[in-house]
Design a protein around this motif. Sequence first.
Motif, short mmCIF file in Angstrom:
data_model
loop_
_atom_site.label_atom_id
_atom_site.label_comp_id
_atom_site.label_asym_id
_atom_site.label_seq_id
_atom_site.Cartn_x
_atom_site.Cartn_y
_atom_site.Cartn_z
N ARG A 29 -12.70 -15.43 -1.00
CA ARG A 29 -11.90 -16.32 -0.16
C ARG A 29 -10.90 -15.55 0.69
O ARG A 29 -10.44 -16.05 1.72
CB ARG A 29 -11.20 -17.35 -1.03
N PRO A 35 -16.43 -18.29 3.34
CA PRO A 35 -17.11 -17.96 2.09
C PRO A 35 -18.55 -18.47 2.06
O PRO A 35 -19.43 -17.80 1.49
CB PRO A 35 -16.26 -18.66 1.02
N LEU A 60 -17.84 -25.78 -2.13
CA LEU A 60 -16.78 -25.18 -1.31
C LEU A 60 -15.96 -26.22 -0.56
O LEU A 60 -14.97 -25.90 0.07
CB LEU A 60 -17.37 -24.16 -0.33
N MET A 64 -9.39 -25.95 -4.52
CA MET A 64 -9.50 -24.60 -5.11
C MET A 64 -9.68 -24.58 -6.63
O MET A 64 -10.59 -23.93 -7.12
CB MET A 64 -8.28 -23.77 -4.73
N GLN A 67 -13.02 -25.51 -7.60
CA GLN A 67 -13.97 -24.46 -7.23
C GLN A 67 -14.01 -23.35 -8.27
O GLN A 67 -15.07 -22.89 -8.67
CB GLN A 67 -13.58 -23.85 -5.88
#
Lengths: 322, 274
Positions: A29, A35, A60, A64, A67
């Motif tokens: 990232r 990404p 994605l 975050m 992820q």
Amino acid sequence: MRLRYILRRLANGVLVVLLVVVFNFVILRLAPGDPAMIMAGESGASDEQFIADVRRAYGLDQPMPTQLATYLGNVLQFDLGFSYRQKRPNAELIGERLPATLLLALSAFVLSLTLGVLLGYLAARYRGVVDWLVSVVSLAFYATPIFWIGLMGIIVFSIQLEWLPAFGMRSIMPVRGEFAKIADVLHHLVLPALTLGLFYMAIFARLMRASLLEVRPLDFVATARAKGATIGRVWRRHMLRNAFLPVLTMAGVQAGQIVGGSILVETVFAWPGIGRLAFEAVLQRDYNLLLGIFLVTSTAVVLINLATDVIYVLVDPRARPA
Amino acid sequence: MTAFQRFRTNLAACVGLAILAAMVLLAATAPLIFPTSPWEMVGEPYLRPLEGPYLLGTDMLGRDIAAGIAHGARVSLMLALVATVAATGLGILLGAFAGYCGGAVDEVVMRATEFFQTIPSFLLAVVLVALFSPSILSIVVAIAVVSWPGVARLVRGQFLSLRQAEFVQAALVLGEPTWRIIFRQILPNAIGPVIVTASLMVATAILLESSLSFLGLGDPDLMSWGYMIGASRNLIRDAWWMCTFPGVAIFLTVLSINLVGDGLGDALNPRLTA
């Protein structure tokens, strides 16, 4: 006590592997570019739909923390993503290439440790000319880039003398019989293993020599002599064993570097291991595969270090948690 | 004997210094001796050493190999030096705070050094340079990131033992601020071994840089030794000289730095000499 020490080292190892996973996640990232494009091994030329698919497949579009959780979950299930360049799962690609690298790295490791200990022993015991020769040899190999040693080895042993094959792991012509097949691989292994091993041999030789010279003035050596043990016996049975321990510790530390160095040696000799795979991944910008290799290699190194810890505790009864 | 006198009587170290000086001179004067760019195709391709007007021959594109080596010396020495300064700076900073503060700071820094010393550092450097695309900055950062832990551990050890020294206690009592105690009192007393480690690190950095550029991860604008070897390695059967001479340059440079570093170590710390 010993069990607790080993358990602590095990926890440490797990932590290192977890940190590598987090590192991989973060670096994907932080790196310039999308990404999703990095995972697809694309530099931005492909169509929107494909990238959108990749983005959804890897979550994605999620926040975050989600992820990271997904990524961790995938890794724990040995899912290292998909190589869109090679059209196969990364884990499969790596798994297929791992044995060749382990064979190469392990041979180089055993070779460097054996030769290094032997040279260090000779240098410390006989001093004089032997000592000088050993230090010149180890200084030289310590200063030579391993990929260049490999190339020079090819010039001398493959092109000039025609003794050893320069490329690959097996002959192009099929070999009949199990024994002949093994001999064929070993024949191909000689140059790469020597190339990878000589640099570390230099390190181990210097260390073994220094360690022996440190042990020599200690009381137990004088005691052994006073009890009537011959000089040869004192060197081999008493001093060698004690002086070997720091070398063993260093050997565990170097394990990671040997596995890392295999990327250069495999590139030179077209050895079909994960180092060569890493080189191909760099060339094709297949960064997700490269990160997968980094994770697998780090895990392998952690396991090797654990093995060294266990051996250390077995060899040295004094090894207790500090 | 002073440290300088001890260094002067060390033959190996003096030979190393001479080779290193020659390399630095070559790097400094490269634009004067070889004014044309090392990327320039100056002659016929595949000229053997001394076959044409070129001392070390030409490569597959007709570029002068000697010019490449001279200009490569600038790149290798400069990148290695900058990376070493960065790594040493980082290592001193983290090691100093870990050793001086102890406790949680120490724990975190030591865990970090362990982490970096466990994982395959060359592969980490490859990952960093590949993902951030090869440039002077990414190469320097990658080399520094894999090199700092050694310095940090060394500095930490020095600080741990020096923290209890009387002159430090005296400075504490006099109310000197922490940063002053760390950088003005303790660091000057701990700097000897750090200098030795740093000088040896330049050698490792050159090996790392050439390995990266061998794999095609060098800065695309800079001629470097590793690149020259990597670009011509597939022609080794027909043209041995193309990858042999740049390798000799790496070997001599790294060897000379190691000799000087070892000599410095002996000169600064005579008790450790066997």
